[in-house]
Design a protein around this motif. Structure first.
Motif, PDB file in Angstrom:
ATOM      1  N   PRO A 268       9.996 183.179  69.935  1.00 41.13           N
ATOM      2  CA  PRO A 268      10.199 181.764  69.608  1.00 41.13           C
ATOM      3  C   PRO A 268      11.533 181.554  68.884  1.00 41.13           C
ATOM      4  CG  PRO A 268       8.247 182.645  68.489  1.00 41.13           C
ATOM      5  CD  PRO A 268       8.882 183.785  69.195  1.00 41.13           C
ATOM      6  N   PRO A 269      12.210 180.456  69.187  1.00 38.79           N
ATOM      7  CA  PRO A 269      13.449 180.162  68.465  1.00 38.79           C
ATOM      8  C   PRO A 269      13.137 179.826  67.005  1.00 38.79           C
ATOM      9  CG  PRO A 269      12.813 178.295  69.819  1.00 38.79           C
ATOM     10  CD  PRO A 269      11.834 179.383  70.125  1.00 38.79           C
ATOM     11  N   ALA A 270      14.128 179.925  66.157  1.00 38.21           N
ATOM     12  CA  ALA A 270      13.943 179.566  64.747  1.00 38.21           C
ATOM     13  C   ALA A 270      13.672 178.064  64.638  1.00 38.21           C
ATOM     14  CB  ALA A 270      15.188 179.936  63.956  1.00 38.21           C
ATOM     15  N   PHE A 272      14.014 176.638  61.833  1.00 42.00           N
ATOM     16  CA  PHE A 272      14.710 176.373  60.563  1.00 42.00           C
ATOM     17  C   PHE A 272      16.186 176.660  60.803  1.00 42.00           C
ATOM     18  CE2 PHE A 272      12.626 180.504  60.726  1.00 42.00           C
ATOM     19  CZ  PHE A 272      13.710 181.355  60.690  1.00 42.00           C
ATOM     20  N   VAL A 274      19.064 178.800  60.417  1.00 40.56           N
ATOM     21  CA  VAL A 274      19.207 180.212  60.087  1.00 40.56           C
ATOM     22  C   VAL A 274      20.315 180.427  59.045  1.00 40.56           C
ATOM     23  CG1 VAL A 274      19.793 182.489  61.002  1.00 40.56           C
ATOM     24  CG2 VAL A 274      18.304 180.963  62.323  1.00 40.56           C
ATOM     25  N   GLU A 277      19.297 179.238  55.633  1.00 37.73           N
ATOM     26  CA  GLU A 277      18.337 180.140  54.986  1.00 37.73           C
ATOM     27  C   GLU A 277      19.024 181.405  54.484  1.00 37.73           C
ATOM     28  OE1 GLU A 277      15.074 179.587  54.239  1.00 37.73           O
ATOM     29  OE2 GLU A 277      15.372 177.539  54.967  1.00 37.73           O
ATOM     30  N   LYS A 278      19.986 181.891  55.256  1.00 41.73           N
ATOM     31  CA  LYS A 278      20.715 183.077  54.796  1.00 41.73           C
ATOM     32  C   LYS A 278      21.408 182.811  53.465  1.00 41.73           C
ATOM     33  CE  LYS A 278      21.843 185.273  59.234  1.00 41.73           C
ATOM     34  NZ  LYS A 278      22.933 185.522  60.195  1.00 41.73           N
ATOM     35  N   LEU A 281      18.791 182.622  50.738  1.00 42.52           N
ATOM     36  CA  LEU A 281      18.286 183.968  50.440  1.00 42.52           C
ATOM     37  C   LEU A 281      19.308 184.754  49.610  1.00 42.52           C
ATOM     38  CD1 LEU A 281      16.316 186.332  50.753  1.00 42.52           C
ATOM     39  CD2 LEU A 281      17.318 186.788  52.998  1.00 42.52           C
TER      40      LEU A 281
ATOM     41  N   GLY B 189      14.548 191.326  49.653  1.00 41.10           N
ATOM     42  CA  GLY B 189      15.728 190.569  50.048  1.00 41.10           C
ATOM     43  C   GLY B 189      16.353 191.121  51.321  1.00 41.10           C
ATOM     44  N   LEU B 192      14.000 190.367  54.332  1.00 47.19           N
ATOM     45  CA  LEU B 192      14.070 188.962  54.751  1.00 47.19           C
ATOM     46  C   LEU B 192      15.377 188.699  55.489  1.00 47.19           C
ATOM     47  CD1 LEU B 192      12.576 187.130  51.623  1.00 47.19           C
ATOM     48  CD2 LEU B 192      11.567 187.207  53.914  1.00 47.19           C
ATOM     49  N   MET B 193      16.464 189.294  54.997  1.00 51.33           N
ATOM     50  CA  MET B 193      17.757 189.083  55.655  1.00 51.33           C
ATOM     51  C   MET B 193      17.718 189.639  57.076  1.00 51.33           C
ATOM     52  SD  MET B 193      20.546 187.492  55.168  1.00 51.33           S
ATOM     53  CE  MET B 193      21.003 187.276  53.415  1.00 51.33           C
ATOM     54  N   LEU B 196      16.342 187.245  59.381  1.00 50.90           N
ATOM     55  CA  LEU B 196      17.243 186.136  59.677  1.00 50.90           C
ATOM     56  C   LEU B 196      18.384 186.572  60.589  1.00 50.90           C
ATOM     57  CD1 LEU B 196      17.361 184.433  56.161  1.00 50.90           C
ATOM     58  CD2 LEU B 196      16.400 183.469  58.267  1.00 50.90           C
ATOM     59  N   GLU B 197      18.548 187.869  60.734  1.00 52.68           N
ATOM     60  CA  GLU B 197      19.657 188.355  61.565  1.00 52.68           C
ATOM     61  C   GLU B 197      19.217 188.755  62.955  1.00 52.68           C
ATOM     62  OE1 GLU B 197      21.156 191.248  58.848  1.00 52.68           O
ATOM     63  OE2 GLU B 197      22.548 189.832  57.929  1.00 52.68           O
ATOM     64  N   TYR B 202      12.727 186.147  63.994  1.00 55.67           N
ATOM     65  CA  TYR B 202      12.675 184.789  63.426  1.00 55.67           C
ATOM     66  C   TYR B 202      11.229 184.336  63.182  1.00 55.67           C
ATOM     67  CZ  TYR B 202      17.644 183.851  64.629  1.00 55.67           C
ATOM     68  OH  TYR B 202      19.002 183.869  64.731  1.00 55.67           O
ATOM     69  N   LYS B 204       8.771 185.772  62.237  1.00 56.83           N
ATOM     70  CA  LYS B 204       8.130 186.311  61.033  1.00 56.83           C
ATOM     71  C   LYS B 204       8.669 185.660  59.763  1.00 56.83           C
ATOM     72  CE  LYS B 204       6.993 190.922  62.724  1.00 56.83           C
ATOM     73  NZ  LYS B 204       7.018 192.351  62.415  1.00 56.83           N
ATOM     74  N   TYR B 205       9.696 184.848  59.910  1.00 52.88           N
ATOM     75  CA  TYR B 205      10.315 184.231  58.738  1.00 52.88           C
ATOM     76  C   TYR B 205       9.801 182.815  58.540  1.00 52.88           C
ATOM     77  CZ  TYR B 205      13.775 182.654  55.409  1.00 52.88           C
ATOM     78  OH  TYR B 205      14.373 182.147  54.283  1.00 52.88           O
ATOM     79  N   PRO B 207      10.515 179.538  55.814  1.00 52.43           N
ATOM     80  CA  PRO B 207      11.296 179.104  54.648  1.00 52.43           C
ATOM     81  C   PRO B 207      10.486 179.125  53.349  1.00 52.43           C
ATOM     82  CG  PRO B 207      11.771 177.698  56.518  1.00 52.43           C
ATOM     83  CD  PRO B 207      10.640 178.604  56.941  1.00 52.43           C
ATOM     84  N   LEU B 210      10.724 181.997  50.563  1.00 55.29           N
ATOM     85  CA  LEU B 210      11.662 182.003  49.432  1.00 55.29           C
ATOM     86  C   LEU B 210      11.038 181.406  48.177  1.00 55.29           C
ATOM     87  CD1 LEU B 210      15.162 181.143  50.967  1.00 55.29           C
ATOM     88  CD2 LEU B 210      14.124 183.372  50.478  1.00 55.29           C
TER      89      LEU B 210
END
Lengths: 284, 284
Positions: A268-270, A272, A274, A277-278, A281, B189, B192-193, B196-197, B202, B204-205, B207, B210
């Motif tokens: 699935p696409p984000a 949020f 990205v 959020e980076k 974070l 940290g 989580l990064m 996001l990368e 994605y 699993k992330y 917002p 945080l």
């Protein structure tokens, strides 16, 4: 040059029962579509387990963002045909988070008071899940026919009810894969004898197994009728030769893989931002 | 001579929280009882998976003849600590027939109307099963404390209710193994990064992760209090350092193995006349 081993032809159409299946013409020792021996089958099982596991994770992930897709694998067979081995060696390669396994036993008194599909509906897999039924609603047209537990009119009604039920499942996003593991009477005899010769297998043996064995031909007939009555293009039956355990496993694995590839679940696409959020974070 | 790799000391007592656990004194990078590196851990995980799988099958078999024994593995942790990896790589080595996994999400409106243990009781494993809780009733003293979702008196009441509840489980034949996967704020940290990368991460992330990260110290305090309040000899808490994923996995595997060895399930004896059945089968 050595001939290619593994599936040289896609087994999915080869195993499909169809509306005029004739069980007596399917050799339980055969290995449709497969070229090779046990070691080749075991190697393929291990190799494709990685792909199965990856596709399952995608299926699971996609459901988190609302994709309705799921799989229901129905396993039916005479005793000792290897349902448990399929669960352990094929399904067992996949993340337990994405599996819901249910073994249907003889119905309880409470369950008997309800429609035969009542207890089935409670165990259906949700989105993203691979559900596995070890026995199923088909017992209610198989053993019920052979042992006369329900009148013939009721069994006839059930074929229709099952088709309606499964069409609903498909409409909701379920791929239904129905597998009959097909063993010979001789092979069952050998496997039952093994259970009687090994103390670590006694628990799998039940004297009542011999009663069903004595009704072998009647069960084959009941299976053949049920398969013919309930094979749908969207909810197909597959007859998987199962005298060779390794073949049955790699064949069911391929059925699952093909279903997952057809679903083709995508990450699935984000939902949020990205980069935003980076930043948050990094600052946290 | 090369020093032995693997567990040079049984980690079970080393990981035990106890009634005066101090989380800040436990290094999330440490590997209690283990001598070796990642490759050694992975090799041990694979080797001991065979033993785990065998013992699980015995546990399952014994239950068919009435043995009450079962296991409940409770996994609690901050986000990204590796609960999912434990399920996939440790629990995943076992026959899916013998596993019941349940991930507890935020309670539904219906669940909120009930006592906090109501939804937990519905997911308890039956005899012969290894139940796995990904989050659990402990959320109701952890997040509820940190975010003030329940008054302090109610949270205090819950510590006692949890102990009574778990004592009942133990009395019914359940081995309760409670694991807190212990990571550092820095490691979270980084993890989580990574989510996001990588577009395949994605999903699993969230917002909201945080927000909990911002309450890190409060969560550590809530964990420490909950562990101290609810660590029982019969229902112990283990703090498993989890910055090294391979260590956390092999440590939880060893906790499960030790519990199964203590149960020491045995193959059930035949409840039929083996020789008589062999004769009947041969004649069938």
């Amino acid at each position: 040059m050595a001939k290619k081993t593994g599936f040289v032809e896609d087994p999915t159409p080869l195993l499909r029962a169809g509306r005029s299946v004739d069980l007596s013409s399917i050799d339980p020792n055969s290995t449709p579509g497969f070229n090779g021996k046990k070691a080749d089958g075991q190697a393929l099982l291990a190799a494709e387990a990685v792909e199965l596991s990856e596709l399952q994770e995608r299926l699971f992930a996609a459901s988190r963002e609302g994709a309705p897709d799921r799989i229901l694998l129905v396993l039916q067979a005479m005793d000792t045909a290897g349902k448990g081995g399929i669960v352990r060696h094929v399904v067992g390669a996949v993340d337990p988070q994405g599996i819901e396994h249910h073994a249907f036993k003889a119905p309880t008194d409470e369950e008997k008071k309800q429609d035969f599909l009542w207890r089935i509906e409670k165990q259906l897999p949700g989105p993203g899940i691979i559900g596995v039924f070890d026995r199923s609603h088909y017992e209610d047209v198989l053993v019920h026919r052979v042992k006369g537990l329900s009148p013939q009119e009721e069994i006839t009604r059930r074929y229709g009810a099952i088709k309606d039920f499964e069409r609903d499942l498909v409409a909701q996003g379920t791929r239904v894969i129905k597998v009959m593991l097909h063993i010979s009477r001789e092979e069952q005899g050998a496997r039952l004898m093994e259970r009687l010769e090994r103390p670590d297998k006694y628990w799998k043996y039940n004297p009542g197994d011999l009663e069903d064995r004595g009704l072998w031909d009647q069960f084959q007939e009941a299976y053949q009728i049920a398969l013919r009555q309930t094979d749908l293009n969207d909810s197909p039956w597959y007859v998987v030769p199962a005298n060779k355990k390794w073949y049955a496993r790699v064949a069911v694995q391929r059925l699952l893989l093909n279903a997952l590839k057809e679903i083709n679940p995508t990450w699935p696409p984000a939902d949020f931002d990205v980069e935003e959020e980076k930043k948050k974070l990094a600052a946290s």
